[in-house]
Design a protein around this motif. Structure first.
Motif, PDB file in Angstrom:
ATOM      1  N   GLU A 188      -9.335   6.489   1.778  1.00  0.00           N
ATOM      2  CA  GLU A 188      -8.551   6.916   2.910  1.00  0.00           C
ATOM      3  C   GLU A 188      -8.354   5.836   3.888  1.00  0.00           C
ATOM      4  N   ASN A 189      -9.273   5.025   4.170  1.00  0.00           N
ATOM      5  CA  ASN A 189      -9.061   3.870   5.115  1.00  0.00           C
ATOM      6  C   ASN A 189      -7.785   2.969   4.738  1.00  0.00           C
ATOM      7  N   PHE A 190      -8.188   2.574   3.592  1.00  0.00           N
ATOM      8  CA  PHE A 190      -6.821   1.734   3.016  1.00  0.00           C
ATOM      9  C   PHE A 190      -5.549   2.259   2.910  1.00  0.00           C
ATOM     10  N   ALA A 191      -5.488   3.398   2.318  1.00  0.00           N
ATOM     11  CA  ALA A 191      -4.394   4.222   2.416  1.00  0.00           C
ATOM     12  C   ALA A 191      -3.672   4.464   3.962  1.00  0.00           C
ATOM     13  N   ALA A 192      -4.464   4.662   4.933  1.00  0.00           N
ATOM     14  CA  ALA A 192      -4.067   4.958   6.004  1.00  0.00           C
ATOM     15  C   ALA A 192      -3.633   3.614   6.984  1.00  0.00           C
ATOM     16  N   ALA A 193      -4.300   2.375   6.551  1.00  0.00           N
ATOM     17  CA  ALA A 193      -3.812   1.078   6.925  1.00  0.00           C
ATOM     18  C   ALA A 193      -2.425   0.721   6.204  1.00  0.00           C
ATOM     19  N   VAL A 200       7.150  -0.242  -0.966  1.00  0.00           N
ATOM     20  CA  VAL A 200       5.790  -0.446  -0.889  1.00  0.00           C
ATOM     21  C   VAL A 200       5.212  -1.205  -2.156  1.00  0.00           C
ATOM     22  N   LYS A 201       4.578  -2.296  -1.824  1.00  0.00           N
ATOM     23  CA  LYS A 201       3.771  -2.943  -2.860  1.00  0.00           C
ATOM     24  C   LYS A 201       2.260  -2.802  -2.134  1.00  0.00           C
ATOM     25  N   ILE A 202       1.643  -1.723  -2.903  1.00  0.00           N
ATOM     26  CA  ILE A 202       0.101  -1.643  -2.593  1.00  0.00           C
ATOM     27  C   ILE A 202      -0.597  -2.820  -2.940  1.00  0.00           C
ATOM     28  N   ASN A 203      -1.140  -3.418  -1.815  1.00  0.00           N
ATOM     29  CA  ASN A 203      -2.044  -4.642  -1.960  1.00  0.00           C
ATOM     30  C   ASN A 203      -3.470  -4.397  -1.665  1.00  0.00           C
ATOM     31  N   PRO A 204      -4.382  -4.097  -2.599  1.00  0.00           N
ATOM     32  CA  PRO A 204      -5.533  -3.637  -2.509  1.00  0.00           C
ATOM     33  C   PRO A 204      -6.441  -5.001  -2.352  1.00  0.00           C
ATOM     34  N   ARG A 205      -7.930  -4.750  -1.994  1.00  0.00           N
ATOM     35  CA  ARG A 205      -8.431  -5.964  -1.794  1.00  0.00           C
ATOM     36  C   ARG A 205      -8.344  -6.746  -2.954  1.00  0.00           C
ATOM     37  N   ALA A 206      -8.492  -8.287  -2.944  1.00  0.00           N
ATOM     38  CA  ALA A 206      -8.354  -9.278  -3.933  1.00  0.00           C
ATOM     39  C   ALA A 206      -9.305  -9.200  -5.003  1.00  0.00           C
ATOM     40  N   ILE A 207     -10.680  -8.743  -4.626  1.00  0.00           N
ATOM     41  CA  ILE A 207     -11.638  -8.648  -5.566  1.00  0.00           C
ATOM     42  C   ILE A 207     -11.992  -7.304  -6.455  1.00  0.00           C
ATOM     43  N   TYR A 208     -11.055  -6.359  -6.302  1.00  0.00           N
ATOM     44  CA  TYR A 208     -11.643  -5.278  -6.839  1.00  0.00           C
ATOM     45  C   TYR A 208     -11.659  -5.125  -8.120  1.00  0.00           C
ATOM     46  N   ALA A 260      -3.925   5.010  -3.883  1.00  0.00           N
ATOM     47  CA  ALA A 260      -2.496   5.157  -4.462  1.00  0.00           C
ATOM     48  C   ALA A 260      -1.772   6.394  -4.180  1.00  0.00           C
ATOM     49  N   ARG A 261      -2.613   7.616  -4.576  1.00  0.00           N
ATOM     50  CA  ARG A 261      -2.250   8.756  -4.377  1.00  0.00           C
ATOM     51  C   ARG A 261      -1.907   9.149  -2.880  1.00  0.00           C
ATOM     52  N   GLY A 262      -2.712   8.657  -2.084  1.00  0.00           N
ATOM     53  CA  GLY A 262      -2.434   8.840  -0.601  1.00  0.00           C
ATOM     54  C   GLY A 262      -1.436   8.116  -0.039  1.00  0.00           C
ATOM     55  N   ILE A 263      -0.904   6.867  -0.658  1.00  0.00           N
ATOM     56  CA  ILE A 263       0.213   6.031  -0.014  1.00  0.00           C
ATOM     57  C   ILE A 263       1.484   6.851  -0.670  1.00  0.00           C
ATOM     58  N   ARG A 264       1.423   7.381  -2.156  1.00  0.00           N
ATOM     59  CA  ARG A 264       2.330   7.874  -2.526  1.00  0.00           C
ATOM     60  C   ARG A 264       2.799   9.204  -1.912  1.00  0.00           C
ATOM     61  N   ASP A 265       1.712   9.895  -1.433  1.00  0.00           N
ATOM     62  CA  ASP A 265       1.965  11.242  -0.707  1.00  0.00           C
ATOM     63  C   ASP A 265       2.706  10.926   0.500  1.00  0.00           C
ATOM     64  N   GLY A 266       2.109   9.945   1.151  1.00  0.00           N
ATOM     65  CA  GLY A 266       2.605   9.432   2.573  1.00  0.00           C
ATOM     66  C   GLY A 266       3.982   8.968   2.561  1.00  0.00           C
TER      67      GLY A 266
END
Length: 161
Positions: A37-42, A55-63, A116-122
């Motif tokens: 939720e925190n990442f999607a909101a940011a 949008v290019k989802i850019n997750p933390r580099a080490i996930y 990713a779902r949160g970002i897609r939905d938003g």
């Protein structure tokens, strides 16, 4: 009816329009990279603030390394990467442990899927693309080896090492 940016993105990708481009940018949201939720909101805030077209989802580099049980100190970053606590590959034999991880049961992959779902939905009116890292980059990260020529110069510069 005006087409939404998601449709425009797909038309450009398939050569079905004379429109030459859409705009976007991405960044690491340090301090907001953990928790779906925190990442999607940011990410949503960043896209909306600048009104990016896609949008290019850019997750933390080490996930990806975390998927195979590498551990990082999320409260202390060395440039774009949290400090390494434990690598997934510490010796050559550890490579044998790098096998299939089920996205339905792996907590790290589940977090990324939920984000990713949160970002897609938003952002229903925009195309959303998730970042996929090269397998070689992931393997280097699993062993905590540099993937940048000449080592990790930016990290050394930022930490004073």
């Amino acid at each position: 009816m005006t087409e939404d940016r998601r449709t425009q993105f797909h038309q450009i990708a398939h050569g079905q329009t004379s429109r030459p481009w859409l705009t976007s940018a991405w960044q690491h949201h340090i301090g907001h990279e953990y928790g779906a939720e925190n990442f999607a909101a940011a990410t949503l805030d960043f896209v909306r603030k600048w009104d990016w077209d896609w949008v290019k989802i850019n997750p933390r580099a080490i996930y990806y390394a975390e998927v195979w049980d590498a551990v990082y100190d999320k409260d202390h970053y060395d440039w774009l990467i949290p400090r390494t606590v434990r690598t997934a590959i510490q010796e050559a034999g550890d490579i044998a442990r790098i096998d299939y991880r089920d996205p339905e049961t792996n907590k790290v992959l589940q977090e990324q899927i939920q984000a990713a779902r949160g970002i897609r939905d938003g952002l229903e009116d925009r195309a959303v693309i998730d970042t996929v890292f090269s397998p070689l980059s992931v393997l280097l990260q699993l062993a905590d080896l540099p993937s940048i020529p000449r080592g990790r110069a930016p990290r050394r510069r930022m930490t004073g090492a």
